[in-house]
Design an enzyme around this catalytic site. Structure first.
Site, PDB file in Angstrom:
ATOM      1  N   HIS A  35      29.577  56.517  45.166  1.00  0.00           N
ATOM      2  CA  HIS A  35      29.099  55.309  44.479  1.00  0.00           C
ATOM      3  C   HIS A  35      27.571  55.276  44.508  1.00  0.00           C
ATOM      4  O   HIS A  35      26.941  56.002  45.268  1.00  0.00           O
ATOM      5  CB  HIS A  35      29.547  54.041  45.232  1.00  0.00           C
ATOM      6  CG  HIS A  35      30.994  53.904  45.512  1.00  0.00           C
ATOM      7  ND1 HIS A  35      31.802  53.025  44.826  1.00  0.00           N
ATOM      8  CD2 HIS A  35      31.798  54.475  46.452  1.00  0.00           C
ATOM      9  CE1 HIS A  35      33.028  53.069  45.316  1.00  0.00           C
ATOM     10  NE2 HIS A  35      33.063  53.946  46.298  1.00  0.00           N
ATOM     11  N   GLU A 117      28.398  55.382  49.618  1.00  0.00           N
ATOM     12  CA  GLU A 117      27.426  54.748  48.731  1.00  0.00           C
ATOM     13  C   GLU A 117      26.083  55.448  48.879  1.00  0.00           C
ATOM     14  O   GLU A 117      25.604  55.656  49.997  1.00  0.00           O
ATOM     15  CB  GLU A 117      27.238  53.268  49.102  1.00  0.00           C
ATOM     16  CG  GLU A 117      28.481  52.414  48.944  1.00  0.00           C
ATOM     17  CD  GLU A 117      28.641  51.839  47.537  1.00  0.00           C
ATOM     18  OE1 GLU A 117      27.834  52.181  46.647  1.00  0.00           O
ATOM     19  OE2 GLU A 117      29.590  51.049  47.349  1.00  0.00           O
ATOM     20  N   HIS A 153      33.171  56.849  41.498  1.00  0.00           N
ATOM     21  CA  HIS A 153      33.832  55.563  41.275  1.00  0.00           C
ATOM     22  C   HIS A 153      34.228  55.400  39.806  1.00  0.00           C
ATOM     23  O   HIS A 153      35.300  54.886  39.487  1.00  0.00           O
ATOM     24  CB  HIS A 153      32.895  54.433  41.717  1.00  0.00           C
ATOM     25  CG  HIS A 153      33.581  53.146  41.991  1.00  0.00           C
ATOM     26  ND1 HIS A 153      32.911  51.989  42.281  1.00  0.00           N
ATOM     27  CD2 HIS A 153      34.904  52.828  42.014  1.00  0.00           C
ATOM     28  CE1 HIS A 153      33.781  51.010  42.467  1.00  0.00           C
ATOM     29  NE2 HIS A 153      34.996  51.489  42.318  1.00  0.00           N
ATOM     30  N   ASP A 163      29.285  53.817  38.248  1.00  0.00           N
ATOM     31  CA  ASP A 163      28.607  54.585  39.288  1.00  0.00           C
ATOM     32  C   ASP A 163      29.456  55.786  39.746  1.00  0.00           C
ATOM     33  O   ASP A 163      30.675  55.749  39.590  1.00  0.00           O
ATOM     34  CB  ASP A 163      28.262  53.670  40.485  1.00  0.00           C
ATOM     35  CG  ASP A 163      29.483  53.090  41.193  1.00  0.00           C
ATOM     36  OD1 ASP A 163      30.396  52.598  40.498  1.00  0.00           O
ATOM     37  OD2 ASP A 163      29.533  53.149  42.431  1.00  0.00           O
TER      38      ASP A 163
END
Ligand SMILES: [Zn+2]
Length: 174
Positions: A35, A117, A153, A163
Site C-alpha cells: 500500500h 504500507e 492493494h 495504491d
C-alpha cells in the site's frame, strides 16, 4: 533482517495497534499486500499515520480528516520515507489493511495477508531507501513463508483502491 517465531521483524520499531485481531487459520499466510499512505495526504514525516493506526488521530484537526473518524485501520508494517521500518502487529495477527477485497477465489484478504504500507502517494516516486527496506522485509517474510505471493492493494480491491499507485516500481522488488 528476520521474522521471529512470534511474527515480529528484527530490526523494527514496534508500535502496538488496537486495530488487530487473531486470524482463524494462524499459519495460512498466502499474500503480501503493498500500500501507500500519507497524512495529511502528500505530507511526509509526521505522526498522523501512526496515530491513525493506533486509533488516536484527532480527526477534527483538519477538514480532510473528518472521513477518517469512523475508520479503524492498521497494517503490519509501515516503511517511512527515510527507510525506517515500524511494525504494528505480529505477522500472525490479522491487521486491518485490505478491506473488502479478493485474491483469486478468496475473499477478505486480511484473513491471509501481511499488509505493508509505504509512506507515500500515488503521484510521487518512492525513496530508494524505502525499496531497500522493503526488499529486506520481503526477504525475511519469504524465509518464513516461502510460497507467499506479493500484490498491490489496487489488485485486490480494484474498484476502490489505487495504491501503491503507478509510481511504485515493481521491478525494484523482483
Ligand atoms: Zn491500501
Amino acid at each position: 533482517m528476520h521474522i521471529d517465531e512470534h511474527g515480529l521483524a528484527h530490526p523494527a520499531r514496534l508500535i502496538a495497534t488496537p486495530h488487530q485481531d487473531w486470524r482463524i487459520a494462524r499459519n495460512d499466510l498466502r499474500l503480501v499486500v503493498i500500500h501507500n499512505i500519507s497524512l495529511p495526504a502528500g505530507t511526509f514525516g509526521g505522526e498522523d499515520v501512526i496515530r491513525l493506526f493506533q486509533g488516536r488521530l484527532d480527526c477534527h484537526a483538519r477538514p480532510d480528516y473528518v472521513t477518517l473518524c469512523t475508520l479503524r485501520v492498521s497494517a503490519h508494517f509501515l516503511i517511512r520515507r527515510d527507510g525506517e521500518l515500524i511494525q504494528f502487529a505480529s505477522c500472525y495477527a490479522r491487521a486491518w489493511h485490505a478491506g473488502v477485497s479478493s485474491w483469486h477465489n478468496w475473499q477478505r484478504c486480511n484473513d491471509f495477508s501481511i499488509g505493508i504500507e509505504l509512506e507515500g502517494t500515488d503521484f510521487q516516486p518512492f525513496e530508494a531507501v524505502q525499496y531497500t527496506a522493503l526488499r529486506a522485509l520481503l526477504h525475511a517474510i519469504r524465509q518464513r513463508w516461502p510460497d507467499i505471493a506479493i500484490t498491490g492493494h489496487s489488485d485486490i480491491a480494484p474498484n476502490r483502491k489505487t495504491d501503491p499507485g503507478p509510481c511504485f516500481n515493481w521491478s525494484a522488488i523482483q
